[in-house]
Design a protein around this motif. Structure first.
Motif, PDB file in Angstrom:
ATOM      1  N   ASP A  73       0.832  -1.206   0.000  1.00 31.78           N
ATOM      2  CA  ASP A  73       0.000   0.000   0.000  1.00 31.78           C
ATOM      3  C   ASP A  73       0.870   1.260   0.000  1.00 31.78           C
ATOM      4  O   ASP A  73       0.567   2.233  -0.712  1.00 31.78           O
ATOM      5  CB  ASP A  73      -0.917  -0.013   1.223  1.00 31.78           C
ATOM      6  CG  ASP A  73      -1.799   1.220   1.296  1.00 31.78           C
ATOM      7  OD1 ASP A  73      -2.614   1.415   0.368  1.00 31.78           O
ATOM      8  OD2 ASP A  73      -1.674   2.004   2.264  1.00 31.78           O
ATOM      9  N   THR A  74       1.963   1.237   0.757  1.00 37.50           N
ATOM     10  CA  THR A  74       2.878   2.378   0.794  1.00 37.50           C
ATOM     11  C   THR A  74       3.472   2.644  -0.587  1.00 37.50           C
ATOM     12  O   THR A  74       3.543   3.796  -1.044  1.00 37.50           O
ATOM     13  CB  THR A  74       4.012   2.111   1.807  1.00 37.50           C
ATOM     14  OG1 THR A  74       3.444   1.974   3.110  1.00 37.50           O
ATOM     15  CG2 THR A  74       5.033   3.238   1.816  1.00 37.50           C
ATOM     16  N   ALA A  76       2.139   1.750  -3.452  1.00 32.13           N
ATOM     17  CA  ALA A  76       1.054   2.200  -4.328  1.00 32.13           C
ATOM     18  C   ALA A  76       0.759   3.685  -4.129  1.00 32.13           C
ATOM     19  O   ALA A  76       0.318   4.373  -5.057  1.00 32.13           O
ATOM     20  CB  ALA A  76      -0.203   1.372  -4.058  1.00 32.13           C
ATOM     21  N   ARG A  77       1.020   4.188  -2.914  1.00 35.81           N
ATOM     22  CA  ARG A  77       0.822   5.612  -2.617  1.00 35.81           C
ATOM     23  C   ARG A  77       2.025   6.456  -3.021  1.00 35.81           C
ATOM     24  O   ARG A  77       2.060   7.670  -2.764  1.00 35.81           O
ATOM     25  CB  ARG A  77       0.555   5.793  -1.116  1.00 35.81           C
ATOM     26  CG  ARG A  77      -0.766   5.222  -0.628  1.00 35.81           C
ATOM     27  CD  ARG A  77      -0.816   5.171   0.903  1.00 35.81           C
ATOM     28  NE  ARG A  77      -2.079   4.662   1.395  1.00 35.81           N
ATOM     29  CZ  ARG A  77      -3.114   5.393   1.787  1.00 35.81           C
ATOM     30  NH1 ARG A  77      -3.012   6.725   1.755  1.00 35.81           N
ATOM     31  NH2 ARG A  77      -4.227   4.850   2.220  1.00 35.81           N
ATOM     32  N   GLY A  78       3.034   5.818  -3.622  1.00 35.98           N
ATOM     33  CA  GLY A  78       4.217   6.542  -4.083  1.00 35.98           C
ATOM     34  C   GLY A  78       5.313   6.688  -3.048  1.00 35.98           C
ATOM     35  O   GLY A  78       6.272   7.440  -3.257  1.00 35.98           O
ATOM     36  N   ARG A 257      -4.908   6.359  10.835  1.00 35.11           N
ATOM     37  CA  ARG A 257      -5.363   5.951   9.501  1.00 35.11           C
ATOM     38  C   ARG A 257      -5.473   4.443   9.388  1.00 35.11           C
ATOM     39  O   ARG A 257      -6.459   3.907   8.866  1.00 35.11           O
ATOM     40  CB  ARG A 257      -4.417   6.492   8.424  1.00 35.11           C
ATOM     41  CG  ARG A 257      -4.744   5.956   7.017  1.00 35.11           C
ATOM     42  CD  ARG A 257      -3.963   6.627   5.931  1.00 35.11           C
ATOM     43  NE  ARG A 257      -2.579   6.238   5.858  1.00 35.11           N
ATOM     44  CZ  ARG A 257      -2.126   5.109   5.318  1.00 35.11           C
ATOM     45  NH1 ARG A 257      -2.983   4.204   4.843  1.00 35.11           N
ATOM     46  NH2 ARG A 257      -0.836   4.870   5.254  1.00 35.11           N
ATOM     47  N   GLU A 261      -8.713   1.919   8.796  1.00 40.49           N
ATOM     48  CA  GLU A 261      -8.755   0.912   7.728  1.00 40.49           C
ATOM     49  C   GLU A 261      -8.916  -0.506   8.275  1.00 40.49           C
ATOM     50  O   GLU A 261      -8.832  -1.475   7.520  1.00 40.49           O
ATOM     51  CB  GLU A 261      -7.466   0.995   6.905  1.00 40.49           C
ATOM     52  CG  GLU A 261      -7.303   2.303   6.145  1.00 40.49           C
ATOM     53  CD  GLU A 261      -5.943   2.434   5.478  1.00 40.49           C
ATOM     54  OE1 GLU A 261      -5.121   1.490   5.610  1.00 40.49           O
ATOM     55  OE2 GLU A 261      -5.685   3.471   4.840  1.00 40.49           O
TER      56      GLU A 261
END
Length: 342
Positions: A73-74, A76-78, A257, A261
């Motif tokens: 996920d990290t 994917a968030r750039g 956060r 989630e």
């Protein structure tokens, strides 16, 4: 990229993990450009230490699905992961080695010290009947991950516990062979090591971060568990990475956060006495492990941690310290759950 144009760390990592997995893992991490630029036939202690940590990070993600999902996920968030430190647990008997393995932290200081680490501080973990020590790299203290290496003191428990611990951990083997020990001696005297030697030694060094003893008898495991969650964890997981830690800008905001989630988060943030070091973690993922009776049972495995560090105003540098209270709280992430007792 051809092998000739790769830096030393990339060559070591891809030779150990394979080209695709090695590059994928390197791409997950923030690595100091000065480290990545090192090249040539000679391998420095810093390059070897960083390659070792990259491979250990990969192994942790392989065993911790919650951490693997967070890293995906990290990315994917750039973002990328700033690998702050890894944690290990060890066993120290009142006298002598642990089977064929050097006693307690000695099994790892013989690796860390030649690779350029020094002990930065001691952290008494009296409530857990353990002692923690931080090992920090001399050459790149903020860039190469630290190690938080803890020892469980068997002599602080009752005789029944001591006997069960001896039956379990007394079967430990020593994974390091003579050529690897010779390579570490070369590093210790300040030499660089030829790449062909380092690439053979790295997988052997990595094998030290594993369970070295035979699968425990379930009765002995239960006895250890009744006195110490940490001892029971070492009985099934050995000297594997207990956790790897992501250094983030605002761990409190990240924690909220991740809770929103529905990630498996620790409820409370751990804050050091100085207020400069703040930590939280995912709860440990469950794993299936073998026991001496041939049965596989569900037990707590390793986990993924998060930390924020502020600048120490007295030094003007990042506060790289740990905290006894924080460590004790984080250790609870591997407490055995109800399913582990069946």
């Amino acid at each position: 990229m051809s092998k000739e144009n790769m830096g030393t760390i990339e060559k070591l990592v891809t030779a150990t993990l394979g080209d695709d997995v090695g590059r994928q893992t390197l791409d997950m991490l923030v690595i100091d450009p000065g480290l990545l630029a090192q090249n040539g036939d000679g391998v420095s202690r810093a390059a070897f230490a960083m390659a070792m940590n990259v491979a250990l990070f990969h192994d942790l993600l392989r065993r911790v699905p919650s951490g693997d999902a967070y890293v995906a996920d990290t990315l994917a968030r750039g973002g990328r992961v700033m690998f702050d430190h890894g944690a290990l647990r060890s066993i120290r008997f009142p006298d002598g080695p642990t089977g064929a393995l050097p006693a307690g932290q000695d099994a790892f200081t013989r690796i860390f010290l030649p690779l350029g680490y020094e002990m930065a501080a001691i952290y008494p973990l009296d409530r857990l009947r353990m002692t923690g020590r931080a090992y920090r790299h001399i050459d790149f203290p903020e860039a190469i991950p630290q190690f938080f290496l803890s020892e469980l003191h068997v002599d602080r428990f009752d005789p029944e516990f001591v006997e069960a611990a001896a039956r379990i951990f007394g079967t430990s083997r020593d994974p390091l062979d003579a050529p690897t020990i010779a390579m570490l001696a070369d590093f210790e005297r300040g030499a660089t090591v030829h790449f062909t030697v380092a690439v053979v030694a790295l997988p052997i060094i990595l094998s030290a971060f594993d369970r070295q003893h035979e699968p425990p008898a379930f009765e002995d495991y239960q006895l250890l568990l009744s006195r110490s969650n940490e001892a029971a964890w070492i009985a099934t997981e050995g000297n594997g990475f207990n956790h790897a830690t992501d250094r983030v800008a605002d761990v409190a905001a990240l924690s909220q956060r991740l809770k929103d989630e529905d990630r498996p988060m620790k409820e409370r943030l751990e804050i050091s006495a100085t207020g400069r070091v703040r930590q939280t973690a995912f709860r440990a993922d469950s794993v299936e492990r073998p026991f001496a009776d041939g049965q596989w049972r569900t037990v707590p495995g390793s986990f993924y941690e998060f930390i924020s560090r502020d600048v120490d105003p007295e030094t003007g540098r990042l506060d790289l310290a740990f905290d006894t209270g924080n460590a004790t709280g984080i250790f609870a992430m591997t407490s055995a759950q109800e399913g582990a007792n069946r």
